[in-house]
Every structure is written in structure tokens, then in C-alpha cells.
Write a protein that holds these residues in place. Structure first.
Motif, PDB file in Angstrom:
ATOM      1  N   ASP A   9      -5.042   3.295   0.115  1.00 58.57           N
ATOM      2  CA  ASP A   9      -4.416   4.460  -0.517  1.00 58.57           C
ATOM      3  C   ASP A   9      -3.931   5.447   0.550  1.00 58.57           C
ATOM      4  OD1 ASP A   9      -6.620   6.009   0.337  1.00 58.57           O
ATOM      5  OD2 ASP A   9      -7.463   6.226  -1.670  1.00 58.57           O
ATOM      6  N   ALA A  10      -3.553   6.622   0.133  1.00 62.84           N
ATOM      7  CA  ALA A  10      -2.985   7.636   1.033  1.00 62.84           C
ATOM      8  C   ALA A  10      -3.946   8.045   2.146  1.00 62.84           C
ATOM      9  CB  ALA A  10      -2.561   8.861   0.228  1.00 62.84           C
ATOM     10  N   ASN A  11      -5.247   7.856   1.929  1.00 62.73           N
ATOM     11  CA  ASN A  11      -6.261   8.209   2.924  1.00 62.73           C
ATOM     12  C   ASN A  11      -6.851   6.984   3.612  1.00 62.73           C
ATOM     13  OD1 ASN A  11      -6.179  11.073   2.383  1.00 62.73           O
ATOM     14  ND2 ASN A  11      -7.106  10.561   0.408  1.00 62.73           N
ATOM     15  N   SER A  12      -6.166   5.860   3.496  1.00 62.01           N
ATOM     16  CA  SER A  12      -6.606   4.578   4.072  1.00 62.01           C
ATOM     17  C   SER A  12      -7.912   4.079   3.476  1.00 62.01           C
ATOM     18  CB  SER A  12      -6.714   4.656   5.602  1.00 62.01           C
ATOM     19  OG  SER A  12      -5.464   4.966   6.158  1.00 62.01           O
ATOM     20  N   ILE A  13      -8.168   4.459   2.245  1.00 59.77           N
ATOM     21  CA  ILE A  13      -9.354   3.982   1.534  1.00 59.77           C
ATOM     22  C   ILE A  13      -8.954   2.741   0.746  1.00 59.77           C
ATOM     23  CG2 ILE A  13     -11.066   4.529  -0.250  1.00 59.77           C
ATOM     24  CD1 ILE A  13     -10.773   7.494   0.667  1.00 59.77           C
TER      25      ILE A  13
ATOM     26  N   SER B  37       0.834  -1.211   0.000  1.00 63.55           N
ATOM     27  CA  SER B  37       0.000   0.000   0.000  1.00 63.55           C
ATOM     28  C   SER B  37       0.860   1.249   0.000  1.00 63.55           C
ATOM     29  CB  SER B  37      -0.916   0.003   1.228  1.00 63.55           C
ATOM     30  OG  SER B  37      -1.844  -1.055   1.176  1.00 63.55           O
ATOM     31  N   ALA B  38       1.942   1.223   0.774  1.00 61.24           N
ATOM     32  CA  ALA B  38       2.835   2.384   0.858  1.00 61.24           C
ATOM     33  C   ALA B  38       3.567   2.621  -0.459  1.00 61.24           C
ATOM     34  CB  ALA B  38       3.832   2.205   2.002  1.00 61.24           C
ATOM     35  N   ILE B  39       4.118   1.565  -1.052  1.00 62.16           N
ATOM     36  CA  ILE B  39       4.922   1.786  -2.258  1.00 62.16           C
ATOM     37  C   ILE B  39       4.093   1.924  -3.533  1.00 62.16           C
ATOM     38  CG2 ILE B  39       6.984   0.697  -1.276  1.00 62.16           C
ATOM     39  CD1 ILE B  39       6.457  -1.689  -3.197  1.00 62.16           C
ATOM     40  N   LEU B  40       2.894   1.365  -3.541  1.00 55.74           N
ATOM     41  CA  LEU B  40       2.080   1.398  -4.760  1.00 55.74           C
ATOM     42  C   LEU B  40       0.928   2.394  -4.715  1.00 55.74           C
ATOM     43  CD1 LEU B  40       1.848  -2.463  -5.366  1.00 55.74           C
ATOM     44  CD2 LEU B  40       3.347  -0.826  -6.559  1.00 55.74           C
ATOM     45  N   MET B  41       0.442   2.712  -3.501  1.00 53.84           N
ATOM     46  CA  MET B  41      -0.769   3.530  -3.391  1.00 53.84           C
ATOM     47  C   MET B  41      -0.579   4.791  -2.562  1.00 53.84           C
ATOM     48  SD  MET B  41      -3.044   1.597  -5.039  1.00 53.84           S
ATOM     49  CE  MET B  41      -4.633   2.143  -4.488  1.00 53.84           C
TER      50      MET B  41
ATOM     51  N   GLN C 246       2.501   5.329   9.359  1.00 51.02           N
ATOM     52  CA  GLN C 246       1.549   4.346   9.886  1.00 51.02           C
ATOM     53  C   GLN C 246       2.059   2.926   9.650  1.00 51.02           C
ATOM     54  OE1 GLN C 246      -2.109   6.092   8.033  1.00 51.02           O
ATOM     55  NE2 GLN C 246      -2.958   5.557  10.044  1.00 51.02           N
ATOM     56  N   LEU C 247       2.660   2.680   8.509  1.00 51.13           N
ATOM     57  CA  LEU C 247       3.247   1.372   8.234  1.00 51.13           C
ATOM     58  C   LEU C 247       4.273   1.019   9.307  1.00 51.13           C
ATOM     59  CD1 LEU C 247       4.082  -1.135   6.509  1.00 51.13           C
ATOM     60  CD2 LEU C 247       5.568   0.439   5.222  1.00 51.13           C
ATOM     61  N   HIS C 248       5.179   1.940   9.597  1.00 49.91           N
ATOM     62  CA  HIS C 248       6.241   1.661  10.562  1.00 49.91           C
ATOM     63  C   HIS C 248       5.710   1.519  11.986  1.00 49.91           C
ATOM     64  CE1 HIS C 248       9.378   1.682   7.638  1.00 49.91           C
ATOM     65  NE2 HIS C 248       8.958   2.838   7.171  1.00 49.91           N
ATOM     66  N   ILE C 249       4.701   2.276  12.350  1.00 50.28           N
ATOM     67  CA  ILE C 249       4.091   2.111  13.675  1.00 50.28           C
ATOM     68  C   ILE C 249       3.465   0.724  13.783  1.00 50.28           C
ATOM     69  CG2 ILE C 249       2.220   2.898  15.198  1.00 50.28           C
ATOM     70  CD1 ILE C 249       2.809   5.762  14.118  1.00 50.28           C
ATOM     71  N   PHE C 250       2.761   0.314  12.738  1.00 46.27           N
ATOM     72  CA  PHE C 250       2.141  -1.006  12.737  1.00 46.27           C
ATOM     73  C   PHE C 250       3.212  -2.098  12.840  1.00 46.27           C
ATOM     74  CE2 PHE C 250       0.486  -4.835  10.714  1.00 46.27           C
ATOM     75  CZ  PHE C 250      -0.667  -5.036  11.450  1.00 46.27           C
ATOM     76  N   VAL C 251       4.258  -1.997  12.036  1.00 49.65           N
ATOM     77  CA  VAL C 251       5.335  -2.996  12.044  1.00 49.65           C
ATOM     78  C   VAL C 251       5.992  -3.064  13.418  1.00 49.65           C
ATOM     79  CG1 VAL C 251       7.634  -3.529  11.116  1.00 49.65           C
ATOM     80  CG2 VAL C 251       5.759  -2.946   9.569  1.00 49.65           C
ATOM     81  N   HIS C 252       6.236  -1.912  14.023  1.00 53.52           N
ATOM     82  CA  HIS C 252       6.836  -1.896  15.361  1.00 53.52           C
ATOM     83  C   HIS C 252       5.916  -2.599  16.361  1.00 53.52           C
ATOM     84  CE1 HIS C 252       9.230  -0.596  18.749  1.00 53.52           C
ATOM     85  NE2 HIS C 252       8.116  -0.138  19.315  1.00 53.52           N
TER      86      HIS C 252
ATOM     87  N   PHE D 284       0.111   4.983   0.714  1.00 52.41           N
ATOM     88  CA  PHE D 284      -0.257   4.841   2.122  1.00 52.41           C
ATOM     89  C   PHE D 284       0.877   5.419   2.977  1.00 52.41           C
ATOM     90  CE2 PHE D 284      -0.281   2.383   6.100  1.00 52.41           C
ATOM     91  CZ  PHE D 284      -1.578   2.630   6.519  1.00 52.41           C
ATOM     92  N   PRO D 285       0.552   6.130   4.053  1.00 49.66           N
ATOM     93  CA  PRO D 285       1.593   6.779   4.867  1.00 49.66           C
ATOM     94  C   PRO D 285       2.596   5.795   5.481  1.00 49.66           C
ATOM     95  CG  PRO D 285      -0.590   7.617   5.440  1.00 49.66           C
ATOM     96  CD  PRO D 285      -0.794   6.437   4.543  1.00 49.66           C
ATOM     97  N   THR D 286       3.858   6.018   5.212  1.00 49.73           N
ATOM     98  CA  THR D 286       4.898   5.128   5.738  1.00 49.73           C
ATOM     99  C   THR D 286       4.999   5.222   7.258  1.00 49.73           C
ATOM    100  OG1 THR D 286       6.611   6.776   5.302  1.00 49.73           O
ATOM    101  CG2 THR D 286       6.244   5.087   3.607  1.00 49.73           C
TER     102      THR D 286
END
Length: 133
Positions: free
Chosen positions: A108-112, A57-61, A67-73, A63-65
Motif C-alpha cells: 500500500d501507500a506506506n509499503s505495508i 501496488s501503485a495503481i491499485l493500492m 519508488q516504483l520508477h526508482i526500482f524499475v530504473h 504505492f508511491p510511483t
């Protein structure tokens, strides 16, 4: 986290971090392939599948990185992780239905939620992200 502390369900953690409930089919086709090949708990499989999907989602759409990193952590701190390496990528990929690859749900960038057709390269990049964290 101690053994006496109850881990939050992965869907609740997702909702708290991302701000929405996980969309239907988010994490597919990863969850299906991981379930077929690894003897993990449902939350562990979903955590891995959501991680791969959020990365794409981050690299293709867009999506905020952050939020990705918070989730991964959060996942790293709270869930066991099964491991695999690049020698297993083709085996895992073969467990993914071609039809599922044409309808991958990403955010996407707005979590849609949006449907995206993923290539083998996209899937392998997600595997790289998961295995290198």
C-alpha cells in the motif's frame, strides 16, 4: 556497470530502494509463471515479478510511483531482461494458478503488504507495464 562489478541481489536492491525486505509471496503469481516459461536466472525472474507487483501496488493500492520508477530504473541498469509481447499474455496468464490470483500480495501507500484479488485485466496491465518499459 562493468562485467567485473557484482550485481546486488535483487532482494537486497528491493530492500535498499523500498525500505523493507520483500514480503513473502511478493511477486507471485508472476514469478511462478515466468519461471515456467522463461529460462532466466532467479534474480531476473524476481526483478520482472517485483516490477509487475509494484506496478499493481501503485495503481491499485497507492504505492508511491517514485519508488516504483526508482526500482524499475535500477532493474534496467543491473539485470538482464527477458522479453515477451501481448501475443504471449494469455499463455503466461494460463500458467498462473487461480488461487494465487485471489491472494496477490501488494504494497500500500506506506509499503505495508496487503492481499488483493487480481483480475485478468489487472495482470495484463502489469504485463503491459513490464513490456513497454
Amino acid at each position: 556497470m562493468t562485467d567485473n562489478t557484482k550485481k546486488p541481489h535483487i532482494d537486497d536492491a528491493f530492500r535498499n530502494i523500498i525500505g523493507i525486505a520483500p514480503p513473502e509471496d511478493l511477486g507471485e503469481p508472476f514469478a511462478t509463471a515466468f519461471t515456467r516459461l522463461y529460462n532466466g536466472k532467479e534474480d531476473e525472474i524476481k526483478a520482472a515479478a517485483y516490477t509487475c507487483s509494484l506496478f499493481l501496488s501503485a495503481i491499485l493500492m497507492g504505492f508511491p510511483t517514485t519508488q516504483l520508477h526508482i526500482f524499475v530504473h535500477h532493474v534496467q541498469e543491473n539485470y538482464s531482461r527477458f522479453s515477451f509481447n501481448c501475443n504471449m499474455y494469455d499463455t503466461i496468464y494460463k500458467e498462473m494458478d487461480g488461487g494465487m490470483l485471489q491472494r496477490v500480495v501488494l504494497l500500500d501507500a506506506n509499503s505495508i503488504p496487503a492481499v488483493y484479488e487480481c483480475s485478468k485485466e489487472d495482470i495484463f496491465e502489469a504485463f503491459d507495464f513490464y513490456t513497454n518499459r
